[in-house]
Structures are given as structure tokens and as C-alpha cells.
Design an enzyme around this catalytic site. Sequence first.
Site, mmCIF file in Angstrom:
data_model
loop_
_atom_site.group_PDB
_atom_site.id
_atom_site.type_symbol
_atom_site.label_atom_id
_atom_site.label_comp_id
_atom_site.label_asym_id
_atom_site.label_seq_id
_atom_site.Cartn_x
_atom_site.Cartn_y
_atom_site.Cartn_z
ATOM 1 N N SER A 1 5.354 -7.012 3.221
ATOM 2 C CA SER A 1 5.958 -7.376 4.504
ATOM 3 C C SER A 1 6.710 -8.710 4.374
ATOM 4 C CB SER A 1 4.877 -7.442 5.578
ATOM 5 O OG SER A 1 3.832 -8.272 5.143
ATOM 6 N N GLU B 1 -4.934 -3.780 -1.867
ATOM 7 C CA GLU B 1 -6.381 -3.538 -1.823
ATOM 8 C C GLU B 1 -6.721 -2.316 -0.964
ATOM 9 O OE1 GLU B 1 -4.549 -5.855 -0.501
ATOM 10 O OE2 GLU B 1 -5.586 -7.082 0.999
ATOM 11 N N ARG B 2 -5.687 -1.707 -0.325
ATOM 12 C CA ARG B 2 -5.984 -0.559 0.537
ATOM 13 C C ARG B 2 -6.003 0.757 -0.230
ATOM 14 N NH1 ARG B 2 -2.194 -1.849 5.606
ATOM 15 N NH2 ARG B 2 -1.543 -3.758 4.586
ATOM 16 N N PHE C 1 0.817 -1.219 0.000
ATOM 17 C CA PHE C 1 0.000 0.000 0.000
ATOM 18 C C PHE C 1 0.847 1.265 0.000
ATOM 19 C CE2 PHE C 1 0.954 -0.013 4.543
ATOM 20 C CZ PHE C 1 1.027 1.339 4.826
ATOM 21 N N LYS D 1 -1.283 -7.023 -9.288
ATOM 22 C CA LYS D 1 -2.213 -7.206 -8.161
ATOM 23 C C LYS D 1 -1.789 -6.177 -7.108
ATOM 24 C CE LYS D 1 -2.978 -8.434 -4.496
ATOM 25 N NZ LYS D 1 -3.367 -7.435 -3.474
ATOM 26 N N CYS E 1 9.525 1.880 3.430
ATOM 27 C CA CYS E 1 10.505 0.838 3.742
ATOM 28 C C CYS E 1 11.901 1.426 3.815
ATOM 29 C CB CYS E 1 10.461 -0.266 2.690
ATOM 30 S SG CYS E 1 11.084 0.291 1.115
ATOM 31 N N GLU F 1 9.462 -4.245 12.796
ATOM 32 C CA GLU F 1 9.148 -3.016 12.066
ATOM 33 C C GLU F 1 7.876 -2.394 12.652
ATOM 34 O OE1 GLU F 1 7.681 -3.736 8.018
ATOM 35 O OE2 GLU F 1 8.913 -2.065 7.327
HETATM 36 P P1 NAD Z 1 1.536 -6.583 2.963
HETATM 37 O O1 NAD Z 1 2.563 -7.641 3.037
HETATM 38 O O2 NAD Z 1 0.417 -6.587 3.940
HETATM 39 O O3 NAD Z 1 0.844 -6.582 1.512
HETATM 40 C C1 NAD Z 1 1.605 -6.609 0.331
HETATM 41 C C2 NAD Z 1 0.804 -7.347 -0.732
HETATM 42 O O4 NAD Z 1 0.600 -8.694 -0.297
HETATM 43 C C3 NAD Z 1 -0.567 -6.749 -0.993
HETATM 44 O O5 NAD Z 1 -0.807 -6.742 -2.376
HETATM 45 C C4 NAD Z 1 -1.513 -7.695 -0.260
HETATM 46 O O6 NAD Z 1 -2.774 -7.799 -0.864
HETATM 47 C C5 NAD Z 1 -0.786 -9.020 -0.313
HETATM 48 N N1 NAD Z 1 -1.069 -9.863 0.860
HETATM 49 C C6 NAD Z 1 -1.375 -9.437 2.107
HETATM 50 N N2 NAD Z 1 -1.583 -10.491 2.916
HETATM 51 C C7 NAD Z 1 -1.390 -11.608 2.172
HETATM 52 C C8 NAD Z 1 -1.438 -13.009 2.456
HETATM 53 N N3 NAD Z 1 -1.731 -13.463 3.662
HETATM 54 N N4 NAD Z 1 -1.167 -13.871 1.454
HETATM 55 C C9 NAD Z 1 -0.866 -13.409 0.230
HETATM 56 N N5 NAD Z 1 -0.811 -12.099 -0.090
HETATM 57 C C10 NAD Z 1 -1.058 -11.203 0.869
HETATM 58 O O7 NAD Z 1 2.339 -5.186 3.009
HETATM 59 P P2 NAD Z 1 1.727 -3.725 3.126
HETATM 60 O O8 NAD Z 1 1.215 -3.517 4.508
HETATM 61 O O9 NAD Z 1 0.826 -3.439 1.987
HETATM 62 O O10 NAD Z 1 3.045 -2.857 2.896
HETATM 63 C C11 NAD Z 1 3.911 -2.503 3.928
HETATM 64 C C12 NAD Z 1 5.075 -3.449 4.002
HETATM 65 O O11 NAD Z 1 5.782 -3.461 2.764
HETATM 66 C C13 NAD Z 1 6.108 -3.037 5.031
HETATM 67 O O12 NAD Z 1 6.583 -4.184 5.681
HETATM 68 C C14 NAD Z 1 7.191 -2.384 4.221
HETATM 69 O O13 NAD Z 1 8.475 -2.369 4.818
HETATM 70 C C15 NAD Z 1 7.174 -3.241 3.017
HETATM 71 N N6 NAD Z 1 7.795 -2.577 1.881
HETATM 72 C C16 NAD Z 1 9.003 -3.047 1.460
HETATM 73 C C17 NAD Z 1 9.635 -2.422 0.406
HETATM 74 C C18 NAD Z 1 10.955 -2.936 -0.085
HETATM 75 O O14 NAD Z 1 11.339 -2.578 -1.188
HETATM 76 N N7 NAD Z 1 11.657 -3.765 0.666
HETATM 77 C C19 NAD Z 1 9.027 -1.334 -0.229
HETATM 78 C C20 NAD Z 1 7.790 -0.896 0.229
HETATM 79 C C21 NAD Z 1 7.178 -1.541 1.280
#
Ligand code: NAD
Length: 500
Positions: free
Chosen positions: A226, A176-177, A149, A173, A281, A383
Site C-alpha cells: 500500500s 504475513e497473511r 498479500f 519478507k 492493483c 483504494e
Molecule cells: P501492505 O502495505 O499492508 O503490506 C505490504 C508489505 O508491507 C507486507 O509485507 C507487510 O508485512 C508490510 N507492512 C505492513 N505494514 C507495515 C508497516 N506499518 N511498516 C512496515 N511494513 C509493513 O499491503 P497489502 O495489504 O499486503 O497489499 C495490498 C496493497 O498492495 C494494495 O494497496 C495494492 O494496491 C498494493 N499492490 C500494489 C502493486 C503495484 O505493483 N503497485 C501490486 C500489488 C499490490
Amino acid sequence: MRDIRHFIDGVSVEGKSGRFGDVFNPNTGEVQARVALATPSELDAAVQSAQAAFEGWAATNPQRRARVMFEFKRLVERDMNLLAEMLSSEHGKVIADSKGDVQRGLEVIEFACGIPHALKGEYTMGAGPGIDVYSMRQPLGVVSGITPFNFPAMIPMWMFGTAIAAGNTFILKPSERDPSVPVKLAELMMEAGAPKGVLNVVHGDKVAVDAIIQHPQIHAISFVGSSDIAHYIYSNGTANGKRVQAFGGAKNHGIVLPDADLGQTVKDLTGAAYGSAGERCMALPVVVPVGKKTADELRERLVAEIPTLKVGVSTDAEAHYGPVVTEAHKQRVLGWIDTAVQEGSELVVDGRGFSLQGHEKGFFVGPTLLDQVKPTMKSYHEEIFGPVLQILRAETFEEALALPSQHQYGNGVAIFTQNGRAARDFAARVNVGMVGINVPIPVPVAYHTFGGWKRSGFGDINQHGMEGVRFWTKTKTVTARWPESALEHQDSSFVIPTMR
Ligand code: NAD
């Protein structure tokens, strides 16, 4: 209630699953729209569209593909204000920062405009008698990106920019937020001249993600989110034979040496810790001052600086940062501050009670500063992803170097110093993927490459730059001989050909 629909085969498509996710306005706390959550068969419809588009798109010469990217860049610039407002209203980051989100993505599109050069292969004439060898990069086919998101414009463009320019067709994909910007980007790609099916957007949750992991016609997955989910996607995607890069969470440290320019360092730290409400991140949520004198002075300056920060609605041009993305995330951040206090951190500035007049239901968290943080604390290990800065005091350079190096995450790190030798030594030895020297948010430029280490990144190939081109293509190597006449025909050989 407004519905946010999928974008498949060049058109907006209504979700048929009957399942929806709430999309909030973080400034007010209200649900402003609902987003369709796809079933595996809806994902499959997008894959079939991408598959049908692949052959023609891959055969389109790279310069023509680049022209689509040039036009896309122009259209994104044309619609910059609209995209920033859309992004800000679902994510909560302030407008200027939302424009930065779009702009950092556009920089990867600019790189992708040079795809003809990046795809040029290698050629050896006369590798053997009358034998030439050449290598070429070919697209993988239908590929996908699953995005978080916190950068709803930049991260999709990191992925599909290079992938599509290289001749793949793409299933995105998004989170969804905040799903509206990715759909708008796909519409702009069509307006720019990409054929239908080249970029599809399928909204969804775990159901859609699992369908991507299992789909036999999807050849690669780029994931950012994450760490637990990153690991899940990496292990299951690779087990299904896909190429996967999966980037995870972070806990970036800012090391402050005694000779640092503290006035500038404090400005850098507050921007990097509290900007975008800490939902980056590459935020700097941990500062490690070296020596008591540095720590005490730094803390004093931070305490003076923090009250100058303005937390406001995301459309407030004077606000430094806005709300976090959802109420659930706000509660998570507040929970981590409680944990940090229970673990013995000293709460120097408490942002928990912050409320914005007229927006009491908005998801706001005030800037928070914690001191006396210890490496054994859970609140340090994990985090927080909110506007929370933790001070962890180190006695020596070596102790400060060990902290980010031994942390479970290894995304980014920064060192603040005027000593070039110390900075050089630090950059060479720290066990982290991206390093800033007097640069608080060391996100590499688009023609270099982005990627963290340890639990911040699973897989071998980074995002964007030439690493991105390598991730989205496979190499084919041709060894060719053109005998002039039957006289040059050779007998069968039963030994491996060598160049002796
Ligand atoms: P998230 O992991 O909750 O979601 C990321 C994606 O995974 C979304 O598209 C979501 O729909 C999907 N997802 C969520 N739960 C899932 C599940 N149980 N099974 C399969 N898919 C699932 O992350 P977020 O809250 O949207 O984003 C924040 C996180 O992303 C933080 O941890 C941040 O550090 C990380 N991030 C990392 C980078 C990097 O380059 N390392 C960059 C930006 C964000």
C-alpha cells in the site's frame, strides 16, 4: 496448530521471537496456521547467510546461474497444482486465478533464464589512441524484497527472479497473511541448485521490515504494497543509502467511449473489477462512460451481467471469485461501501449482505455496483480493494481523460473504443504508468516493464524486463590502455583528459 517457519541458509528455521501472526482460511474464517514474526537478530541471521553466499554466487558464470533458473521453472511447473492449492487456501483466490498468479511470476523467471544476454556490457574499441572503454553490470550484493498479500507467487518471483539471476543474494519478507507459497518457492530454488543462502525467507511485520531498512549489509529494497507503507520504505530506505523501488496502491479507471463494443466491454469490466475479489492493483474499480447514452446502456448491461457471477469457495472450479483475504479486510471493504452511500453514490447492486451457504463465516463480499460517483468523494479518492465497481459519468473525452490523470494514484488505466486516433491520443496524454487499449488489465509482459506513477510508485526504476536488470545491478565502466613499450610512456598531465 501448524507453524509456518522462516527459511534461512537453505533450511527451515523455527521462529524464536515468540510472536506469531494468524494465517486464515478465508473460505471458512478459521485460523489454519500461525506464522513466525522475526526479530532483527533473526533477520540478521538471514543476511549473514546471504552475505556468505554472495561472493561465490556472483562469481558463478551467468550461464550457470541461468541454468538454475531453467531448472527452477521446471520445478515450479511440476508443482503448479500444489502451489495453486496452497496459494488459494491462504489468499482465497480461485484455483485458476492462483495458477495465473504463479504463471505470471514464472514469465519473469523465463526472462531471467536469458540473463547472460541481458548482462552483456558495452565496448568501445579505440575511444582514444590505444584506449578502449567497456561497461559491465555487476550485482549489488545482499538485496531484499518486501511483498504484499495479493500476489504471493508472482511478486516474489518478479523480484528474486531477476535479482538472483543477476548474481545477488536475496532476503524475501513476504506478506504475513499468505506466507506458505514464498517458502515453497525458496525450497524449489534450492532443489533447482541454488546454493544455500542465495534465497532466504524471513517472515514478519513492521519489526522485520524496519530491520531490513536499517541493515547496513542490505543494498537494495524492492517493495510492493500500500502507498503509505511504500512511501515510508522509500524515504527511510533511501535515507539509509539503499537503492529503493516502492510500488503502492491503485485506483485504475476504465474509460468507455460511445463507440466502444459494449458487449465485450461489460465482460472485460466485470472480470477486471470482480476477479480475485477486486484484490488486484491492476483491477478496474472505476468505470468512466462518456456521455449519458453510453452510461445508461453500460449500467443496464452491468446490472444484467452481475447476477451471472458466481461467488464461491476458492476450490470451486465454477466460482468466478472467492473470499477476500481476512475478516478485517472484509470489514474495510464493507465500510467503504457504507461511506460511498453516505457520500451520495447510488447503490445499484449491494454485495454487503452476501453469505455463502455452509460457509457463513468465510470472508465473502458480493459484487457491488455504485453509480453517480463524484470526483470529490472520499470513496472515489481512496483504494477500496474489494469487489466494488464505481460508475463515474463524464460528459466529454477531455473530462474522462482528466479523471485518471488527476487522481492521486497512477498505476493502470484502460480505454475502450474502436477509434484508434482517440486511443492513441489518450495513451499519449494520460498521466498514468500503464495503459490498456481495449485491454482491461494491462499488466505488461515480463520482458517489458511494470510500474505505476504518482502515489502508485516511488523511485525511478520499474519492475522486471530490462528495468529490473538495471535495478538489481550497478554499472562499472573501465577505461583501459596497454602501452607497448616504455617509448609510449607519457608525462604527467595536469588537465582533465579529453578526446580532442
Ligand atoms: P501492505 O502495505 O499492508 O503490506 C505490504 C508489505 O508491507 C507486507 O509485507 C507487510 O508485512 C508490510 N507492512 C505492513 N505494514 C507495515 C508497516 N506499518 N511498516 C512496515 N511494513 C509493513 O499491503 P497489502 O495489504 O499486503 O497489499 C495490498 C496493497 O498492495 C494494495 O494497496 C495494492 O494496491 C498494493 N499492490 C500494489 C502493486 C503495484 O505493483 N503497485 C501490486 C500489488 C499490490
